[in-house]
Scaffold this motif. Sequence first.
Motif, PDB file in Angstrom:
ATOM      1  N   ASN A 137       0.721  -0.686   0.076  1.00 12.05           N
ATOM      2  CA  ASN A 137      -0.047   0.151  -0.129  1.00 12.05           C
ATOM      3  C   ASN A 137       0.919   1.424   0.203  1.00 12.05           C
ATOM      4  OD1 ASN A 137      -2.894  -1.350   0.393  1.00 12.05           O
ATOM      5  ND2 ASN A 137      -1.833  -2.417   1.792  1.00 12.05           N
ATOM      6  N   LEU A 138       1.949   1.073   0.620  1.00  9.68           N
ATOM      7  CA  LEU A 138       2.891   2.209   0.641  1.00  9.68           C
ATOM      8  C   LEU A 138       2.828   2.622  -0.692  1.00  9.68           C
ATOM      9  CD1 LEU A 138       4.154   1.677   4.161  1.00  9.68           C
ATOM     10  CD2 LEU A 138       2.715   3.521   4.021  1.00  9.68           C
ATOM     11  N   PHE A 139       3.368   1.352  -1.230  1.00  7.97           N
ATOM     12  CA  PHE A 139       4.266   2.004  -2.151  1.00  7.97           C
ATOM     13  C   PHE A 139       3.688   2.357  -3.605  1.00  7.97           C
ATOM     14  CE2 PHE A 139       5.893   0.328  -6.689  1.00  7.97           C
ATOM     15  CZ  PHE A 139       7.129   0.324  -6.423  1.00  7.97           C
ATOM     16  N   VAL A 140       2.671   1.693  -3.114  1.00 11.06           N
ATOM     17  CA  VAL A 140       1.343   2.165  -4.191  1.00 11.06           C
ATOM     18  C   VAL A 140       1.058   3.716  -3.863  1.00 11.06           C
ATOM     19  CG1 VAL A 140      -1.275   2.235  -5.600  1.00 11.06           C
ATOM     20  CG2 VAL A 140       0.082   0.137  -4.857  1.00 11.06           C
ATOM     21  N   ILE A 141       0.807   3.927  -2.758  1.00 10.12           N
ATOM     22  CA  ILE A 141      -0.332   5.171  -2.407  1.00 10.12           C
ATOM     23  C   ILE A 141       1.444   6.971  -2.585  1.00 10.12           C
ATOM     24  CG2 ILE A 141      -0.185   7.245   0.164  1.00 10.12           C
ATOM     25  CD1 ILE A 141      -1.512   4.624   1.266  1.00 10.12           C
ATOM     26  N   ASN A 142       2.736   6.163  -2.173  1.00 10.28           N
ATOM     27  CA  ASN A 142       4.064   7.311  -2.726  1.00 10.28           C
ATOM     28  C   ASN A 142       4.073   7.449  -4.431  1.00 10.28           C
ATOM     29  OD1 ASN A 142       4.848   7.787  -0.014  1.00 10.28           O
ATOM     30  ND2 ASN A 142       5.810   5.427   0.063  1.00 10.28           N
ATOM     31  N   ALA A 183      -0.812   0.512 -10.088  1.00  8.14           N
ATOM     32  CA  ALA A 183      -2.099  -0.906  -9.564  1.00  8.14           C
ATOM     33  C   ALA A 183      -2.257  -2.001  -9.991  1.00  8.14           C
ATOM     34  CB  ALA A 183      -2.696  -0.084  -9.062  1.00  8.14           C
ATOM     35  N   LEU A 184      -1.931  -2.505 -11.000  1.00  2.00           N
ATOM     36  CA  LEU A 184      -2.649  -3.411 -12.018  1.00  2.00           C
ATOM     37  C   LEU A 184      -1.848  -4.514 -11.544  1.00  2.00           C
ATOM     38  CD1 LEU A 184      -4.119  -1.783 -14.945  1.00  2.00           C
ATOM     39  CD2 LEU A 184      -5.315  -2.885 -13.340  1.00  2.00           C
ATOM     40  N   ILE A 185      -0.222  -3.910 -11.519  1.00  3.20           N
ATOM     41  CA  ILE A 185       0.404  -5.134 -11.233  1.00  3.20           C
ATOM     42  C   ILE A 185       0.291  -5.491 -10.082  1.00  3.20           C
ATOM     43  CG2 ILE A 185       3.054  -5.112 -10.554  1.00  3.20           C
ATOM     44  CD1 ILE A 185       4.000  -3.656 -12.683  1.00  3.20           C
ATOM     45  N   VAL A 186       0.119  -4.889  -8.258  1.00  3.69           N
ATOM     46  CA  VAL A 186       0.820  -5.000  -7.152  1.00  3.69           C
ATOM     47  C   VAL A 186      -1.112  -5.824  -7.128  1.00  3.69           C
ATOM     48  CG1 VAL A 186      -0.672  -4.083  -5.011  1.00  3.69           C
ATOM     49  CG2 VAL A 186       1.728  -3.284  -6.548  1.00  3.69           C
ATOM     50  N   ILE A 239       7.148  -5.019 -11.363  1.00  8.07           N
ATOM     51  CA  ILE A 239       7.082  -6.580 -11.006  1.00  8.07           C
ATOM     52  C   ILE A 239       7.793  -7.325 -10.703  1.00  8.07           C
ATOM     53  CG2 ILE A 239       6.815  -8.161 -12.475  1.00  8.07           C
ATOM     54  CD1 ILE A 239       6.489  -6.455 -15.045  1.00  8.07           C
ATOM     55  N   THR A 240       9.069  -7.695  -9.964  1.00  9.69           N
ATOM     56  CA  THR A 240       9.416  -8.430  -8.861  1.00  9.69           C
ATOM     57  C   THR A 240       9.648  -8.071  -7.626  1.00  9.69           C
ATOM     58  OG1 THR A 240      11.741  -6.689  -9.180  1.00  9.69           O
ATOM     59  CG2 THR A 240      11.672  -8.828 -11.138  1.00  9.69           C
ATOM     60  N   THR A 241       9.641  -6.528  -7.056  1.00 10.66           N
ATOM     61  CA  THR A 241       9.694  -6.278  -5.745  1.00 10.66           C
ATOM     62  C   THR A 241       7.777  -6.252  -5.923  1.00 10.66           C
ATOM     63  OG1 THR A 241      10.724  -4.223  -6.153  1.00 10.66           O
ATOM     64  CG2 THR A 241       9.498  -3.675  -4.498  1.00 10.66           C
ATOM     65  N   ALA A 242       6.557  -6.444  -6.673  1.00 12.09           N
ATOM     66  CA  ALA A 242       5.400  -6.864  -5.910  1.00 12.09           C
ATOM     67  C   ALA A 242       5.492  -8.149  -5.891  1.00 12.09           C
ATOM     68  CB  ALA A 242       4.722  -5.996  -7.237  1.00 12.09           C
ATOM     69  N   CYS A 243       6.569  -9.264  -6.459  1.00 13.63           N
ATOM     70  CA  CYS A 243       5.888 -10.301  -6.786  1.00 13.63           C
ATOM     71  C   CYS A 243       6.618 -10.488  -5.256  1.00 13.63           C
ATOM     72  CB  CYS A 243       6.208 -10.387  -7.612  1.00 13.63           C
ATOM     73  SG  CYS A 243       7.048 -12.596  -7.932  1.00 13.63           S
ATOM     74  N   TRP A 266       5.003 -12.411  -2.615  1.00  9.45           N
ATOM     75  CA  TRP A 266       5.017 -14.050  -2.690  1.00  9.45           C
ATOM     76  C   TRP A 266       5.759 -14.394  -1.378  1.00  9.45           C
ATOM     77  CZ3 TRP A 266       1.505 -17.273  -4.440  1.00  9.45           C
ATOM     78  CH2 TRP A 266       0.672 -17.816  -5.411  1.00  9.45           C
ATOM     79  N   PHE A 267       6.919 -13.565  -1.281  1.00 11.74           N
ATOM     80  CA  PHE A 267       7.983 -14.011   0.062  1.00 11.74           C
ATOM     81  C   PHE A 267       7.747 -13.865   1.029  1.00 11.74           C
ATOM     82  CE2 PHE A 267       9.207 -14.954  -5.066  1.00 11.74           C
ATOM     83  CZ  PHE A 267       9.630 -16.160  -4.976  1.00 11.74           C
ATOM     84  N   ASN A 268       6.347 -13.250   1.645  1.00 14.35           N
ATOM     85  CA  ASN A 268       6.499 -13.016   2.742  1.00 14.35           C
ATOM     86  C   ASN A 268       5.756 -13.666   3.068  1.00 14.35           C
ATOM     87  OD1 ASN A 268       5.881 -10.965   4.926  1.00 14.35           O
ATOM     88  ND2 ASN A 268       5.106  -9.651   3.676  1.00 14.35           N
TER      89      ASN A 268
END
Length: 203
Positions: A22-27, A41-44, A109-113, A117-119
Amino acid sequence: MEIYIQGLTMGLAYVAPIGLQNLFVINTALTQPKRRCYLTALIVIFFDVTLGLACFFGIGAIMQASKVLEMIILLVGSLIVIWIGIGLIRAKDEMDNSTKVDIPILKVITTACVVTWFNPQALIDGSMMLGAFKATLPPGTDAFFVGGFASASVLWFLSIVTIISLFSAKFTDKTLRIINVICGAVIIFYGLKLLVTFITMVI
């Protein structure tokens, strides 16, 4: 329709808490052009929905195969859901302006993934919460719940991009506080509902 609304409200309460995604999308919405904001937003949304589906059909399917496991996950899941809600209400509410958003789209894309998925915490919380809810749904209603949950992700991320782009100057720490309190209260309500289901099964 009732199951869809339940999935929608549960999804909103789950996705809205201000985490890294959310912070990434907000910023991004605060600093980047609108086209880049909506693409982010679509990627997230894609990674968020796919994680939700994996949690719902993975743990949820395992639960249906074992009554004992179903009861254990219902109990643990209800306690985790309640704890998440309490944590949101007690959370610090500060905007994080240090998140780097001016990066290549491939890295977005890689950061969102990775963040999704790795959290481990996201996997555990999502599995317990959605897996537990799958066990309480009437037969044949899974698609309605999943549709509501997925709609929540789309609605939330596209809405915050649009709202923040229009009213960026008014998006403050107080706004985050309101979001967290509302979402925390909704999550606690659903956690208690799961706990009641567990108690009913025991009795």
